[in-house]
Design a protein around this motif. Structure first.
Motif, short mmCIF file in Angstrom:
data_model
loop_
_atom_site.label_atom_id
_atom_site.label_comp_id
_atom_site.label_asym_id
_atom_site.label_seq_id
_atom_site.Cartn_x
_atom_site.Cartn_y
_atom_site.Cartn_z
N SER A 81 0.81 -1.22 0.00
CA SER A 81 0.00 0.00 0.00
C SER A 81 0.84 1.27 0.00
O SER A 81 0.47 2.25 -0.64
CB SER A 81 -0.97 0.00 1.18
N VAL A 82 1.98 1.27 0.68
CA VAL A 82 2.83 2.47 0.72
C VAL A 82 3.37 2.76 -0.68
O VAL A 82 3.32 3.91 -1.14
CB VAL A 82 3.98 2.28 1.74
N ASP A 83 3.89 1.72 -1.36
CA ASP A 83 4.41 1.90 -2.71
C ASP A 83 3.33 2.39 -3.67
O ASP A 83 3.56 3.26 -4.51
CB ASP A 83 5.00 0.60 -3.25
N LEU A 84 2.13 1.84 -3.54
CA LEU A 84 1.03 2.23 -4.43
C LEU A 84 0.57 3.66 -4.16
O LEU A 84 0.31 4.42 -5.10
CB LEU A 84 -0.14 1.26 -4.29
N GLY A 85 0.48 4.05 -2.91
CA GLY A 85 0.11 5.41 -2.57
C GLY A 85 1.11 6.41 -3.13
O GLY A 85 0.74 7.46 -3.68
N GLN A 86 2.39 6.07 -3.03
CA GLN A 86 3.45 6.93 -3.56
C GLN A 86 3.35 7.02 -5.08
O GLN A 86 3.50 8.08 -5.67
CB GLN A 86 4.81 6.39 -3.15
N LEU A 87 3.08 5.88 -5.72
CA LEU A 87 2.94 5.84 -7.18
C LEU A 87 1.79 6.73 -7.65
O LEU A 87 1.92 7.50 -8.61
CB LEU A 87 2.73 4.40 -7.65
N ILE A 88 0.67 6.66 -6.96
CA ILE A 88 -0.50 7.48 -7.31
C ILE A 88 -0.18 8.97 -7.16
O ILE A 88 -0.45 9.76 -8.07
CB ILE A 88 -1.72 7.09 -6.44
N ARG A 89 0.41 9.34 -6.04
CA ARG A 89 0.77 10.75 -5.82
C ARG A 89 1.77 11.25 -6.85
O ARG A 89 1.65 12.36 -7.37
CB ARG A 89 1.33 10.94 -4.40
N GLN A 90 2.75 10.41 -7.17
CA GLN A 90 3.78 10.79 -8.15
C GLN A 90 3.16 11.03 -9.53
O GLN A 90 3.47 12.01 -10.20
CB GLN A 90 4.84 9.69 -8.21
N CYS A 91 2.28 10.13 -9.95
CA CYS A 91 1.63 10.28 -11.26
C CYS A 91 0.80 11.55 -11.33
O CYS A 91 0.87 12.30 -12.31
CB CYS A 91 0.73 9.08 -11.54
#
Length: 173
Positions: A81-91
């Motif tokens: 979940s941490v990696d995915l949350g970061q990916l969403i914010r980055q995009c």
């Protein structure tokens, strides 16, 4: 002449609607039959749409199937979940597409499954994504790492062998 113009406009509108329906049916077929998992989500990670391949690739049971507007991608893939949350914010912050490789562990399967999730922003608060199974690629990468390790260290003791020591010596020269 007004009635004739109105009749022409109505006929054109009907043709446009029919063309739109045909286009939507084509896209629906691609969406439903694609081998890659396709999905859409909002800026909080809430899943808005997904295809059958998405469910299959994430090994979701019927009890885990997302309910529209309720389940987030981070909840479905909780260990990541941490990696995915970061990916969403980055995009969303950069407006660029990004991807990440994630390891999935499923009960009853001793070998992990690897997936690649690629996200692409399609608006200020919406993302579309693609999920692909990359398990074979990851196993080949791990095999290459294991071979490199075997070439530089003793398998029994884990200590560096002659080649490993030579490699260190050259790095310090």
């Amino acid at each position: 002449s007004l009635i004739a113009n109105l009749a022409d406009l109505l006929a054109k509108e009907r043709q446009l609607r029919e063309a739109h329906e045909v286009g939507e049916r084509k896209l629906r077929l691609i969406f439903d039959k694609a081998e890659s998992g396709l999905f859409g989500l909002d800026d909080r990670g809430v899943l808005e749409s997904w295809n059958p391949a998405f469910v299959r690739l994430l090994h979701l049971s019927s009890a885990q199937l997302p309910q529209h507007g309720v389940t987030t991608l981070q909840e479905l893939l909780a260990p990541n979940s941490v990696d995915l949350g970061q990916l969403i914010r980055q995009c969303l912050s950069t407006g660029q597409s990004y991807d990440v490789d994630l390891e999935l562990r499923t009960p009853g399967n001793p070998r992990p499954t690897w997936i690649e999730i690629a996200l692409n922003p399609i608006g200020p608060t919406e993302l579309q994504g693609v999920v692909n199974d990359i398990t074979e690629r990851k196993h080949h990468e791990l095999s290459a790492q294991e071979l490199a390790s075997l070439a530089t260290q003793d398998e029994l003791t884990g200590l560096r062998n002659r080649r490993g020591l030579d490699k260190i010596g050259r790095a310090h020269v």
